[in-house]
Scaffold this motif. Structure first.
Motif, short mmCIF file in Angstrom:
data_model
loop_
_atom_site.label_atom_id
_atom_site.label_comp_id
_atom_site.label_asym_id
_atom_site.label_seq_id
_atom_site.Cartn_x
_atom_site.Cartn_y
_atom_site.Cartn_z
N UNK A 1 0.89 -1.16 -0.02
CA UNK A 1 -0.13 -0.05 0.19
C UNK A 1 0.79 1.21 -0.08
N UNK A 2 0.66 2.11 -0.94
CA UNK A 2 1.36 3.39 -1.09
C UNK A 2 0.27 4.64 -0.79
N UNK A 3 1.19 5.57 -0.17
CA UNK A 3 0.38 6.74 0.31
C UNK A 3 0.77 7.85 -0.70
N UNK A 4 -0.31 8.89 -0.83
CA UNK A 4 -0.13 9.77 -1.71
C UNK A 4 0.46 10.92 -1.29
N UNK A 22 -2.38 9.95 16.48
CA UNK A 22 -2.13 8.67 15.63
C UNK A 22 -2.97 8.44 14.76
N UNK A 23 -3.04 7.87 13.52
CA UNK A 23 -4.20 7.39 12.93
C UNK A 23 -4.98 6.44 13.35
N UNK A 24 -4.63 5.52 14.16
CA UNK A 24 -5.43 4.56 14.83
C UNK A 24 -5.97 5.05 16.23
N UNK A 132 5.33 -3.53 8.14
CA UNK A 132 6.19 -2.41 8.85
C UNK A 132 7.55 -2.92 9.37
N UNK A 133 8.41 -2.29 9.98
CA UNK A 133 9.65 -2.92 10.02
C UNK A 133 9.44 -4.03 11.22
N UNK A 134 9.88 -5.32 10.83
CA UNK A 134 9.39 -6.42 11.58
C UNK A 134 10.18 -6.73 12.89
N UNK A 135 11.09 -5.80 13.39
CA UNK A 135 12.03 -6.19 14.52
C UNK A 135 11.24 -6.61 15.80
N UNK A 199 3.27 2.27 12.84
CA UNK A 199 2.41 1.33 11.75
C UNK A 199 3.17 1.78 10.35
N UNK A 200 2.66 0.97 9.59
CA UNK A 200 3.15 1.04 8.02
C UNK A 200 3.09 2.75 7.75
N UNK A 201 1.94 3.25 7.82
CA UNK A 201 1.72 4.77 7.61
C UNK A 201 2.66 5.63 8.34
#
Length: 260
Positions: A1-4, A22-24, A132-135, A199-201
């Motif tokens: 998923x990409x963001x504009x 935060x978005x969520x 997202x970064x999985x560490x 998160x990813x975004x």
């Protein structure tokens, strides 16, 4: 998923403002919901499956082998595979190196069987999907897998320096592996604000990222910075490193309690 471009700009302004949102709707110290299943691989000494709310998922298997610790010094080994990534990719190699370094903090004396032999623990990680970064996801999975690991009970003598035979174990009795693996937290820096478990975004608009290791009630080495994207990266106030450390120190034990 990409963001504009517009979405990224709006998100950056929202996260970097004095009243960051935060978005969520999570607070800066809150993690996304995760599901953890343990002890589901019958051929392993311990295992875990961890699924994040964004669909990220990884499986961890723990297996053991008796080795002569006078010859083989490294008694814990971590191997990581990430779906869609080559084994020699920068992402896989950097994460594998990080975990093999941090896993050295485990007290390997708990693995010693006799004066000559010890268990060697192999931790195999398969990241099935990641957004997202999985560490942190991998770290929590390894922690859960090791805490569900049972090893054969030793019945032979401890004093075996003059004996060539391998140790003898009970036919069916098992002993829980008593180790306290460290946890690794990922934090995102956006403007002058810092957020745990991005998160990813959030990662897409972060100015920088922090990797903070925690064990036995305190932050330990390594503590390092990392770029979470290739667009918004820039410097940050040194005080944010201490803020991130304080955040992990404050909530680290709560995370451990939730994983047990």
């Amino acid at each position: 998923m990409s963001l504009s471009i517009a979405e990224k700009s709006y998100l950056f302004d929202s996260l970097s403002s004095a009243q960051a949102l935060r978005p969520d709707g999570r607070l800066p110290y809150q993690f996304r919901p995760i599901e953890i299943y343990t002890d589901f691989l019958p051929s392993s000494n311990g295992s875990s499956r961890i699924i994040a709310s964004d669909g990220s998922e990884c499986i961890i298997s723990v297996k053991s082998k008796v080795v002569d610790h006078t010859v083989e010094k490294d008694l814990v080994q971590v191997d990581i595979d990430i779906a869609g990534e080559r084994d020699d990719s920068i992402l896989v190699e950097s994460i594998t190196s990080l975990f093999n370094k941090i896993i050295d903090t485990i007290d390997v004396s708990k693995l010693q069987l006799t004066q000559k032999y010890s268990f060697k623990i192999y931790i195999d990680v398969l990241v099935l999907s990641t957004y997202s970064y999985p560490v942190s996801l991998i770290s929590f999975g390894i922690y859960s897998a090791l805490n569900s690991t049972y090893l054969p009970k030793l019945i032979s003598s401890f004093d075996d320096l003059e004996v060539e035979e391998l140790p003898t174990f009970h036919d069916y009795d098992l002993v829980k592996l008593d180790v306290s693996p460290p946890l690794i937290f990922v934090l995102a820096i956006v403007g002058d604000n810092i957020f745990i478990d991005p998160a990813f975004n959030e990662s897409k608009v972060a100015n920088n990222g922090l990797i903070i290791s925690w064990s036995q009630g305190k932050v330990i080495a390594p503590v390092r910075t990392m770029a979470l994207n290739n667009t918004y990266v820039k410097g940050f106030k040194p005080s944010l490193v201490q803020e991130g450390i304080d955040l992990v120190n404050k909530y680290g034990q709560d995370i451990v309690n939730a994983l047990v």
